[in-house]
Scaffold this motif. Structure first.
Motif, short mmCIF file in Angstrom:
data_model
loop_
_atom_site.label_atom_id
_atom_site.label_comp_id
_atom_site.label_asym_id
_atom_site.label_seq_id
_atom_site.Cartn_x
_atom_site.Cartn_y
_atom_site.Cartn_z
N VAL A 1 13.91 13.28 -26.24
CA VAL A 1 14.63 12.41 -25.28
C VAL A 1 16.11 13.07 -25.29
O VAL A 1 16.82 12.44 -24.90
N ARG A 2 15.98 14.42 -25.21
CA ARG A 2 17.20 15.24 -24.83
C ARG A 2 18.32 15.16 -25.46
O ARG A 2 19.37 15.02 -25.29
N ARG A 3 17.87 14.61 -27.05
CA ARG A 3 19.17 14.66 -27.99
C ARG A 3 20.15 13.56 -27.51
O ARG A 3 21.38 13.38 -27.97
N ARG A 4 19.58 12.34 -26.93
CA ARG A 4 20.48 11.09 -26.48
C ARG A 4 20.17 10.18 -27.61
O ARG A 4 19.09 9.69 -28.05
N GLU A 5 21.51 9.83 -28.20
CA GLU A 5 21.50 8.50 -29.24
C GLU A 5 20.91 7.43 -28.83
O GLU A 5 20.11 6.76 -29.45
N ASP A 6 21.16 6.78 -27.68
CA ASP A 6 20.44 5.80 -27.05
C ASP A 6 19.21 5.70 -27.01
O ASP A 6 18.48 4.75 -27.16
N ARG A 7 18.56 6.81 -26.38
CA ARG A 7 17.06 7.28 -26.18
C ARG A 7 16.55 7.11 -27.76
O ARG A 7 15.19 6.55 -28.14
N ALA A 8 17.11 7.62 -28.64
CA ALA A 8 16.59 7.66 -30.00
C ALA A 8 16.25 6.57 -30.64
O ALA A 8 15.43 6.30 -31.13
N ARG A 9 17.18 5.57 -30.58
CA ARG A 9 17.28 4.06 -30.95
C ARG A 9 16.16 3.52 -30.41
O ARG A 9 15.29 2.82 -31.10
N VAL A 10 15.83 3.62 -29.17
CA VAL A 10 14.49 2.87 -28.25
C VAL A 10 13.38 3.58 -29.26
O VAL A 10 12.33 2.84 -29.28
N THR A 11 13.38 5.06 -28.99
CA THR A 11 12.34 5.47 -29.74
C THR A 11 11.85 5.01 -31.14
O THR A 11 11.04 4.80 -31.44
N LEU A 12 12.99 4.93 -31.86
CA LEU A 12 12.69 4.33 -33.31
C LEU A 12 12.10 3.03 -33.25
O LEU A 12 11.06 2.75 -34.14
#
Length: 547
Positions: A450-461
């Motif tokens: 997710v390209r070390r994007r925090e917003d994308r990491a939250r969605v991934t979680l």
């Protein structure tokens, strides 16, 4: 800024606790769902615990015997009997669904007369091969039964207590998997992706929701994984080396599998930055003036492990002539001969299939397509973690443990095949010691994806946690049918059969499963809420993460 950081820390702790509850609730469901003795060697694990609980000690390999209560317990558990979900139907064999459940209140109680085999043993006594292992897990189980007063309860109640002990050990591994991933990524939403991994593997629930000495390996190696990641990211303090050695040694008092963590420990010290100097890129190691400090701390960790528990295996070599002596010779004449060209692919397939979902005594198989999908996705995340700059050194330390365990299992089977032309002991549960490492590796790989994007990491979680809940529930539903429901049964028939065989009364069984389901759904809701709250917190810099 401090308020935002504090809010983010609260969200991390809350979501981590929720995921621990989710895994624990799922494990409890497996503990009450799996019929007694429907995981490998569960009856002998129970017998060995009872022997210690009643002062029978830990005899040398080949000199321990299954106590009398096990025979009574097997009869009252409907053993043997083929389960309805068995891959190959065996005509003429007893069927579990045809057996009449024993009356719960009349099941045999444990006492000094049936928990230890008399001396000399009777002619029909069966050798208990479990004393080929150290007594660590069995001693903990015996202490649990004594403390709770279940050492003289019905055998099925004692068995359930041991199962719940293993569930607790599995759940306790969750924070260490997540902490390892957070140490490498610097992102708590990305790190928490490591936690739900067990829910995707019904085999984990079947094994670690049963009474099995693999559970102590899982928690010990989860802590070893976390400490090794701390080392490779710069925590080279002496006390960390000592702690690493103590935990590794205690794990070795449970089973030999923790020995496969040694390469990862060595790699952690070899690749760690030193003296405040950043790690050179990409794989070069700056050992100028640091070789001896690295070697001293690594030797301290390994020496402490040897003193804390590794001595058991050295003693085996000196006294018994083998690292792990054979507890009971097995007859393999009925097994198929495996041609040389098929050894490696067959071994890899069997380990992968049983890792994800060979239930009971390997006779209930998860769909091979799901096994392939899970294996490919896990391998792909590992490749990303190992190749994308930013966390490669830590990812190598993580990957060393499950890779070493898998290699050890296959190599051991190959050695046996070399002498017999048959493959044995290819069970994925031997790789479960690497669950925390695999979860952290998955989290790191997805963080880079997710390209070390925090917003994308939250969605991934949120997505991974939701899929974990769905997968975990689906696996339990599949196992319920495979354990209790034959083709002519209604759903109610299968439920009644489950309730009749359970150590819990129907009311307590319904309450336990209902509470676990409610906690699991609530835990997912907490994770989602924590991810939403995190949007209002300051993001972790994308440069976060360590080599």
């Amino acid at each position: 800024m401090r308020t935002q950081d504090a809010r983010s820390d609260v969200a991390w702790r809350r979501a981590l606790a929720a995921l621990l509850v989710l895994v624990a609730a799922w494990g409890v469901c497996w503990a009450v769902l799996t019929p007694p003795f429907r995981s490998p060697d569960e009856q002998t694990h129970l017998g060995s615990v009872l022997r210690i609980a009643y002062g029978g000690g830990w005899p040398p390999p080949g000199e321990a015997y299954v106590p009398p209560i096990v025979a009574d317990a097997e009869r009252e558990a409907g053993w043997p009997g083929d389960l309805p979900g068995r891959r190959i139907v065996r005509p003429g064999k007893p069927q579990f669904v045809d057996r009449t459940p024993s009356v719960r209140a009349e099941r045999t109680r444990i006492d000094a007369g049936n928990a230890v085999t008399p001396t000399p043993p009777p002619a029909d006594a069966v050798v208990d091969q479990m004393t080929q292992h150290p007594p660590g897990w069995y001693a903990v189980g015996a202490a649990l039964l004594r403390v709770t007063g279940l050492a003289d309860a019905r055998w099925d109640q004692a068995l359930l207590a041991l199962r719940l002990m293993d569930v607790a050990m599995l759940a306790a591994a969750v924070p260490f998997a997540a902490a390892s991933a957070r140490r490498l990524t610097g992102s708590w939403p990305a790190a928490l992706v490591a936690a739900p991994l067990p829910l995707f593997a019904p085999g984990v629930g079947n094994i670690l929701g049963s009474a099995n000495n693999d559970a102590i390996v899982v928690i010990a190696l989860a802590v070893v994984t976390w400490l090794s990641v701390r080392v490779v990211t710069g925590d080279t303090r002496w006390r960390t080396a000592v702690a690493l050695g103590v935990v590794l040694g205690l794990g070795l008092l449970g089973k030999v599998m923790p020995a496969f963590a040694v390469p990862g420990v060595v790699a952690a010290y070899a690749l760690a930055p030193w003296g405040g100097r950043p790690a050179p890129r990409p794989w070069r190691v700056d050992w100028r003036g640091t070789f001896w400090p690295r070697a001293a701390r690594c030797a301290t960790a390994l020496g402490t492990a040897l003193a804390a528990g590794g001595w058991w295996w050295v003693r085996n070599v000196l006294v018994l002539g083998a690292v792990q002596p054979v507890g009971r010779p097995r007859d393999v004449s009925r097994l198929d001969i495996v041609p040389a060209a098929d050894v490696l692919p067959t071994a890899v397939r069997r380990v992968a299939q049983s890792f994800w979902g060979h239930l009971s005594w390997l006779e209930i198989w998860l769909d091979l397509r799901l096994v392939v999908l899970g294996s490919v996705l896990l391998a792909a995340a590992g490749v990303v973690a190992l190749t994308v700059p930013g966390t490669r050194r830590g990812a190598l330390v993580l990957a060393a443990l499950p890779a070493g365990l898998t290699f050890g299992v296959i190599f051991n089977a190959w050695q046996f095949w070399r002498d017999t032309d048959r493959l044995v002991a290819l069970h994925g549960r031997y790789v479960y010691g690497g669950l925390a490492a695999l979860g952290a590796l998955l989290a790191v790989g997805l963080w880079h994806t997710v390209r070390r994007r925090e917003d994308r990491a939250r969605v991934t979680l949120v997505v991974v946690t939701g899929l974990g809940l769905l997968s975990g529930a689906s696996g339990l539903a599949w196992a319920f049918g495979a354990f209790y429901r034959c083709a002519d049964d209604t759903f109610g028939d299968a439920l009644a059969r489950w309730a009749a065989w359970s150590p819990l009364s129907p009311g307590w069984l319904a309450a336990t499963v209902g509470a676990a389901a409610a906690l699991a759904v609530g835990a997912v809701a907490v994770v989602v809420r924590s991810a939403v709250v995190a949007r209002r917190s300051s993001p972790v810099p994308e440069a976060g993460g360590r080599r």
